[in-house]
Design a protein around this motif. Sequence first.
Motif, PDB file in Angstrom:
ATOM      1  N   GLU A   1       0.819  -1.216   0.000  1.00 28.41           N
ATOM      2  CA  GLU A   1       0.000   0.000   0.000  1.00 28.41           C
ATOM      3  C   GLU A   1       0.850   1.263   0.000  1.00 28.41           C
ATOM      4  O   GLU A   1       0.406   2.315  -0.471  1.00 28.41           O
ATOM      5  CB  GLU A   1      -0.943   0.014   1.198  1.00 28.41           C
ATOM      6  CG  GLU A   1      -0.250   0.015   2.549  1.00 28.41           C
ATOM      7  CD  GLU A   1      -1.238   0.080   3.700  1.00 28.41           C
ATOM      8  OE1 GLU A   1      -1.983   1.081   3.785  1.00 28.41           O
ATOM      9  OE2 GLU A   1      -1.277  -0.873   4.490  1.00 28.41           O
TER      10      GLU A   1
ATOM     11  N   ARG B   1      -5.907  -2.511   0.741  1.00 26.73           N
ATOM     12  CA  ARG B   1      -5.636  -1.067   0.736  1.00 26.73           C
ATOM     13  C   ARG B   1      -4.739  -0.696  -0.433  1.00 26.73           C
ATOM     14  O   ARG B   1      -4.941   0.332  -1.090  1.00 26.73           O
ATOM     15  CB  ARG B   1      -5.003  -0.648   2.067  1.00 26.73           C
ATOM     16  CG  ARG B   1      -5.976  -0.693   3.246  1.00 26.73           C
ATOM     17  CD  ARG B   1      -5.390  -0.009   4.473  1.00 26.73           C
ATOM     18  NE  ARG B   1      -4.245  -0.715   5.014  1.00 26.73           N
ATOM     19  CZ  ARG B   1      -4.315  -1.669   5.942  1.00 26.73           C
ATOM     20  NH1 ARG B   1      -5.495  -2.048   6.427  1.00 26.73           N
ATOM     21  NH2 ARG B   1      -3.222  -2.251   6.390  1.00 26.73           N
ATOM     22  N   GLY B   2      -3.750  -1.538  -0.726  1.00 22.51           N
ATOM     23  CA  GLY B   2      -2.891  -1.285  -1.880  1.00 22.51           C
ATOM     24  C   GLY B   2      -3.652  -1.374  -3.189  1.00 22.51           C
ATOM     25  O   GLY B   2      -3.444  -0.570  -4.105  1.00 22.51           O
TER      26      GLY B   2
ATOM     27  N   LYS C   1      -5.797   1.794  -3.634  1.00 18.23           N
ATOM     28  CA  LYS C   1      -4.968   2.945  -3.995  1.00 18.23           C
ATOM     29  C   LYS C   1      -4.491   2.836  -5.438  1.00 18.23           C
ATOM     30  O   LYS C   1      -4.464   3.831  -6.180  1.00 18.23           O
ATOM     31  CB  LYS C   1      -3.783   3.056  -3.046  1.00 18.23           C
ATOM     32  CG  LYS C   1      -4.144   3.511  -1.643  1.00 18.23           C
ATOM     33  CD  LYS C   1      -2.904   3.650  -0.777  1.00 18.23           C
ATOM     34  CE  LYS C   1      -3.263   4.155   0.616  1.00 18.23           C
ATOM     35  NZ  LYS C   1      -2.064   4.295   1.481  1.00 18.23           N
TER      36      LYS C   1
ATOM     37  N   TRP D   1      -3.168  -5.730   1.594  1.00 11.89           N
ATOM     38  CA  TRP D   1      -3.191  -5.846   0.140  1.00 11.89           C
ATOM     39  C   TRP D   1      -4.389  -5.132  -0.442  1.00 11.89           C
ATOM     40  O   TRP D   1      -4.289  -4.495  -1.488  1.00 11.89           O
ATOM     41  CB  TRP D   1      -3.207  -7.328  -0.269  1.00 11.89           C
ATOM     42  CG  TRP D   1      -1.863  -7.958  -0.296  1.00 11.89           C
ATOM     43  CD1 TRP D   1      -0.850  -7.760   0.609  1.00 11.89           C
ATOM     44  CD2 TRP D   1      -1.372  -8.890  -1.260  1.00 11.89           C
ATOM     45  NE1 TRP D   1       0.230  -8.536   0.270  1.00 11.89           N
ATOM     46  CE2 TRP D   1      -0.059  -9.234  -0.869  1.00 11.89           C
ATOM     47  CE3 TRP D   1      -1.923  -9.482  -2.392  1.00 11.89           C
ATOM     48  CZ2 TRP D   1       0.713 -10.135  -1.585  1.00 11.89           C
ATOM     49  CZ3 TRP D   1      -1.148 -10.386  -3.108  1.00 11.89           C
ATOM     50  CH2 TRP D   1       0.151 -10.704  -2.715  1.00 11.89           C
TER      51      TRP D   1
END
Length: 267
Positions: A50, A76-77, A80, A74
């Motif tokens: 992230e 959150r990544g 984004k 993961w």
Amino acid sequence: MQDQITPGNLLRTMRANPPLVQCITNFVAMNIAANVMLAAGASPAMVHAEEEAGEFAAISGALTINIGTLSAGWLRGMLKAAQSANNAGKPWVLDPVAHYATAFRRDAITRLLELKPTIIRGNASEIIALAGGTSRGQGVDSRDAVEQAEDSALQLAEKHSCVVAVTGVTDFVTDGQKAKRIAGGSPLMPQVTALGCSLTCLVGAFAAVAPDDPFHATITALTVFAVAGQQAGAAAEGPGSFSWRFLDALAALTPETLDHDARISAA
């Protein structure tokens, strides 16, 4: 397809200028997906943290997101990266692996769909469930035929204004208005771990090459897999020898052979 956008021409274009593709995929798929991308002629980057996923998406030609081994960090990544790809005008591909299995996955796929993927690629059970239908899927395995998912794919494509690919014995691709089927491959392909996940990454590679034509980009990626899979399967003695023969077939595949052996039909 028109001559200028045949699979062979898109393959030639990709190899002339290999696209950088950010592949947020699962632990099981990382190695084979990277090898598939390199063999086909693309440049993979398995960047998922992230802290950097969003920044990296902005400099990549395309982004692919696979929720196979999902975790909170993961996810959150992924969010984004998808938002960054949208902001940068880059195509991104969503692979909704077993999205129906748990509440965590169902919430994750809802949040990712809100970010408007360019392309969704999944097996029949995943696509049926994603459209709100009742599938027979169990975990990551599809228990439904591609033909049973075609109406669901059309609904998803129209609802989310994206291209939807259902992969299986004969693949189905639609943008909600037009549709194609792609035949080929080998019965050994489902016996090799993460080939479907690898295909998602390759769809991203061709989307990077043809960002304004995700429909034909998706058809091309599936056709590459179908032709190379058929070639590898003809000589393989089992899933082990198929695996390395498939990589060799991808690397040896020429644009001329791809167009000659492509089995694409109107749906």
